[in-house]
Design an enzyme around this catalytic site. Sequence first.
Site, PDB file in Angstrom:
ATOM      1  N   LYS A 258       0.850  -1.199   0.000  1.00  0.00           N
ATOM      2  CA  LYS A 258       0.000   0.000   0.000  1.00  0.00           C
ATOM      3  C   LYS A 258       0.882   1.245   0.000  1.00  0.00           C
ATOM      4  O   LYS A 258       1.693   1.439   0.902  1.00  0.00           O
ATOM      5  CB  LYS A 258      -0.918  -0.006   1.232  1.00  0.00           C
ATOM      6  CG  LYS A 258      -1.717   1.285   1.429  1.00  0.00           C
ATOM      7  CD  LYS A 258      -2.646   1.214   2.653  1.00  0.00           C
ATOM      8  CE  LYS A 258      -3.297   2.572   2.945  1.00  0.00           C
ATOM      9  NZ  LYS A 258      -4.169   2.557   4.143  1.00  0.00           N
ATOM     10  N   ASP A 263      -2.580  10.106   3.898  1.00  0.00           N
ATOM     11  CA  ASP A 263      -3.988   9.726   4.043  1.00  0.00           C
ATOM     12  C   ASP A 263      -4.703  10.718   4.956  1.00  0.00           C
ATOM     13  O   ASP A 263      -4.677  10.591   6.176  1.00  0.00           O
ATOM     14  CB  ASP A 263      -4.074   8.306   4.629  1.00  0.00           C
ATOM     15  CG  ASP A 263      -5.523   7.841   4.796  1.00  0.00           C
ATOM     16  OD1 ASP A 263      -6.429   8.510   4.250  1.00  0.00           O
ATOM     17  OD2 ASP A 263      -5.732   6.813   5.466  1.00  0.00           O
ATOM     18  N   LYS A 270     -10.167  12.804   8.354  1.00  0.00           N
ATOM     19  CA  LYS A 270      -9.729  12.343   9.676  1.00  0.00           C
ATOM     20  C   LYS A 270      -9.690  13.517  10.649  1.00  0.00           C
ATOM     21  O   LYS A 270      -9.532  14.658  10.232  1.00  0.00           O
ATOM     22  CB  LYS A 270      -8.307  11.760   9.580  1.00  0.00           C
ATOM     23  CG  LYS A 270      -8.216  10.410   8.926  1.00  0.00           C
ATOM     24  CD  LYS A 270      -6.774   9.927   8.898  1.00  0.00           C
ATOM     25  CE  LYS A 270      -6.659   8.553   8.252  1.00  0.00           C
ATOM     26  NZ  LYS A 270      -7.348   7.487   8.973  1.00  0.00           N
ATOM     27  N   ASP A 281       1.514   6.171   5.773  1.00  0.00           N
ATOM     28  CA  ASP A 281       0.550   5.254   5.168  1.00  0.00           C
ATOM     29  C   ASP A 281       1.085   4.581   3.898  1.00  0.00           C
ATOM     30  O   ASP A 281       0.377   3.835   3.234  1.00  0.00           O
ATOM     31  CB  ASP A 281      -0.764   5.989   4.884  1.00  0.00           C
ATOM     32  CG  ASP A 281      -1.976   5.098   5.019  1.00  0.00           C
ATOM     33  OD1 ASP A 281      -1.839   4.004   5.608  1.00  0.00           O
ATOM     34  OD2 ASP A 281      -3.046   5.474   4.519  1.00  0.00           O
ATOM     35  N   ASP A 340     -12.225   7.184   3.771  1.00  0.00           N
ATOM     36  CA  ASP A 340     -11.029   6.914   4.572  1.00  0.00           C
ATOM     37  C   ASP A 340     -10.638   5.433   4.538  1.00  0.00           C
ATOM     38  O   ASP A 340      -9.561   5.065   4.994  1.00  0.00           O
ATOM     39  CB  ASP A 340     -11.259   7.379   6.018  1.00  0.00           C
ATOM     40  CG  ASP A 340      -9.959   7.513   6.799  1.00  0.00           C
ATOM     41  OD1 ASP A 340      -8.883   7.481   6.165  1.00  0.00           O
ATOM     42  OD2 ASP A 340     -10.033   7.655   8.031  1.00  0.00           O
ATOM     43  N   GLU A 342      -9.498   3.770   2.165  1.00  0.00           N
ATOM     44  CA  GLU A 342      -8.959   3.887   0.796  1.00  0.00           C
ATOM     45  C   GLU A 342      -7.911   2.827   0.477  1.00  0.00           C
ATOM     46  O   GLU A 342      -7.701   2.515  -0.690  1.00  0.00           O
ATOM     47  CB  GLU A 342      -8.374   5.288   0.594  1.00  0.00           C
ATOM     48  CG  GLU A 342      -6.923   5.485   1.048  1.00  0.00           C
ATOM     49  CD  GLU A 342      -6.711   5.283   2.554  1.00  0.00           C
ATOM     50  OE1 GLU A 342      -7.708   5.383   3.306  1.00  0.00           O
ATOM     51  OE2 GLU A 342      -5.575   5.002   2.969  1.00  0.00           O
ATOM     52  N   ARG A 344      -7.828  -0.398   0.902  1.00  0.00           N
ATOM     53  CA  ARG A 344      -8.388  -1.571   0.226  1.00  0.00           C
ATOM     54  C   ARG A 344      -8.801  -1.241  -1.213  1.00  0.00           C
ATOM     55  O   ARG A 344      -8.801  -2.113  -2.083  1.00  0.00           O
ATOM     56  CB  ARG A 344      -9.568  -2.123   1.035  1.00  0.00           C
ATOM     57  CG  ARG A 344     -10.692  -1.156   1.215  1.00  0.00           C
ATOM     58  CD  ARG A 344     -11.618  -1.507   2.364  1.00  0.00           C
ATOM     59  NE  ARG A 344     -11.091  -1.095   3.663  1.00  0.00           N
ATOM     60  CZ  ARG A 344     -11.705  -1.324   4.831  1.00  0.00           C
ATOM     61  NH1 ARG A 344     -12.855  -1.964   4.862  1.00  0.00           N
ATOM     62  NH2 ARG A 344     -11.170  -0.907   5.948  1.00  0.00           N
TER      63      ARG A 344
HETATM   64  N1  BES Z   1      -4.337   4.348   6.971  1.00  0.00           N
HETATM   65  C1  BES Z   1      -5.506   4.115   7.732  1.00  0.00           C
HETATM   66  C2  BES Z   1      -5.311   3.089   8.829  1.00  0.00           C
HETATM   67  C3  BES Z   1      -4.546   3.545  10.040  1.00  0.00           C
HETATM   68  C4  BES Z   1      -5.135   4.374  10.955  1.00  0.00           C
HETATM   69  C5  BES Z   1      -3.297   3.071  10.269  1.00  0.00           C
HETATM   70  C6  BES Z   1      -4.457   4.749  12.083  1.00  0.00           C
HETATM   71  C7  BES Z   1      -2.611   3.431  11.413  1.00  0.00           C
HETATM   72  C8  BES Z   1      -3.196   4.269  12.316  1.00  0.00           C
HETATM   73  C9  BES Z   1      -6.630   3.615   6.843  1.00  0.00           C
HETATM   74  O1  BES Z   1      -6.644   4.112   5.561  1.00  0.00           O
HETATM   75  C10 BES Z   1      -7.903   4.039   7.496  1.00  0.00           C
HETATM   76  O2  BES Z   1      -8.123   5.212   7.561  1.00  0.00           O
HETATM   77  N2  BES Z   1      -8.695   3.077   7.939  1.00  0.00           N
HETATM   78  C11 BES Z   1      -9.911   3.368   8.597  1.00  0.00           C
HETATM   79  C12 BES Z   1     -10.941   2.396   8.091  1.00  0.00           C
HETATM   80  C13 BES Z   1     -12.330   2.731   8.519  1.00  0.00           C
HETATM   81  C14 BES Z   1     -12.791   3.987   7.847  1.00  0.00           C
HETATM   82  C15 BES Z   1     -13.214   1.575   8.164  1.00  0.00           C
HETATM   83  C16 BES Z   1      -9.683   3.219  10.094  1.00  0.00           C
HETATM   84  O3  BES Z   1      -8.933   2.334  10.494  1.00  0.00           O
HETATM   85  O4  BES Z   1     -10.227   4.007  10.847  1.00  0.00           O
HETATM   86 ZN    ZN Z   2      -4.838   4.700   4.798  1.00  0.00          ZN
HETATM   87 MN    MN Z   3      -7.699   5.947   5.445  1.00  0.00          MN
END
Ligand code: BES
Ligand code: ZN
Ligand code: MN
Length: 515
Positions: A258, A263, A270, A281, A340, A342, A344
């Site tokens: 990835k 992000d 966020k 990210d 968010d 993104e 996947r």
């Molecule tokens: N890059 C983030 C995941 C992440 C968050 C990694 C905090 C490390 C610390 C990912 O893109 C994300 O934002 N995931 C969301 C998914 C949710 C919207 C279903 C998350 O984990 O909140």
């Molecule tokens: Zn992300």
């Molecule tokens: Mn995200």
Amino acid sequence: MDFRSIVAQGSALANATTDSLLLVLTPEQALTQDPALDSLIKDAQSGHDFELKAGRTLYVHRPQGVKAARVVLAVAADDSSKSFKSAVSKGLGQLKDLGTAQVVVAAGAGCKLTADHARALVQAASDLTYVYRQTKPSAPNASKLSKVALASSADEAAVVKAGLLEGQGVAAGVALARECANLPGNHCTPTFLAQEAKRLAKEFKNIQTEVLERAAIAKLGMGSFLSVTAGTVQPPKFIILRYNGAAKTQAPLVLVGKGITFDSGGISLKPGAGMDEMKYDMGGAASVLGTFRAIAELKPKVNLIGLIPSCENMPSGTATKPGDVVTSMSGQTIEILNTDAEGRLILCDALTYAERFKPAAVVDIATLTGACVIALGNQHSGLFSKDDALAEALLNAGKQAGDTAWRMPIDDEYGEALKSNFADLANVGGREGGAITAAVFLSKFTKAYRWAHLDIAGTAWKSGAAKNGTGRPVSLLTQFVLNQATAAKDALAPLPAAADKAPARKTPARRRAVA
Ligand code: BES
Ligand code: ZN
Ligand code: MN
């Protein structure tokens, strides 16, 4: 840094001409069989300055009968390479402020040193000396350490030597991954990652790099990937790396990383606190580059492909909106309920692209979910796979390399949460089991081959005052690839015949280019 192995036992240790001697002891095997050192250890114990308890260290200045100016005793919980590494880290940490340049490391008598111990030592020393300087050239050196020797017995010498060499290849890969990850988002853009991949191909003739630009990505039909990049002016890149170490007929391993270089969450923005950390990210992408760096040097007899979908996830008037439906390269449509989620969305198209290599196995690596951090914290990466042999091989490689993963469930039933009235799939489930539903989402794009997913959201970097990329899981991945080449006991079980793994996708006809 210079690493070497020396055959030194008994008085050879006490006579080693070096700044410092670091002795790693275990509670069971305290002594070194060197009279001077053994009396030092016994003396420290009886004076209650030192206890043979894991985690303890003792610094001794100019001890009698020892040539080295300093001796550090460090206690490891047991003989494992993991305990050895943490004791070495502690011991070297003691020497950090003293300006030690050369150190001989030795284990207590009875500890059988292996290549894993040697690699662990190299990694501990490299981690200690790493300093990020790209945007802070004034950063001081962390340590003056420049020469490290590992003392072994004559019959351990060969594996120790090989382990030290391997360790240096891996450490260079880890350092590259850390450096890329630490770079801020305005420096480390998709364009930068593509340049970095090209630079690798220039430095190492056994790596080839190809970069697909937006038009080519659209032509492939990667509508899901492109939906993530809709809100930014930074051009997306799809980076392909190739390493051919075996016959062309041998199916390659494919690593998919990835590469979100920032992000923000997109329209599903966020919260502000800690958002800077979303420069990390692209940790999955960094680990693919780092692994290629290591493999290029270590030259195992395998074929390896690296795929890095890379873009920024930003809000703007042109950004993808919650409720938008996009068509992935696989033909499956996706309702984007949360912009968010993104990772996947870019990975699913890269996973479909991976089919063309008829891979022996595909492993994707992603800072995918905050939920994985809640589940596992910062010790283990999350490992998801329905393939027991592949999962086992990855878990073992992680243990061997001191870069561990923990297996998580990935039952289809979790996919219930991904149902949508408006598309084949929604891109998010509920909050519950968020790391698992993310993995199940990816699994819908991996039916054509053996696949595992590593969620490194908790392990790719450290937060707080010690904020820094870790370079994980380069060590795990490199070990996994090396094990496949040597057909070690940790290698994958033989593949099923190609016919057993025919693509099960129902909707290839819907695959078409997106504008
Ligand atoms: N890059 C983030 C995941 C992440 C968050 C990694 C905090 C490390 C610390 C990912 O893109 C994300 O934002 N995931 C969301 C998914 C949710 C919207 C279903 C998350 O984990 O909140
Ligand atoms: Zn992300
Ligand atoms: Mn995200």
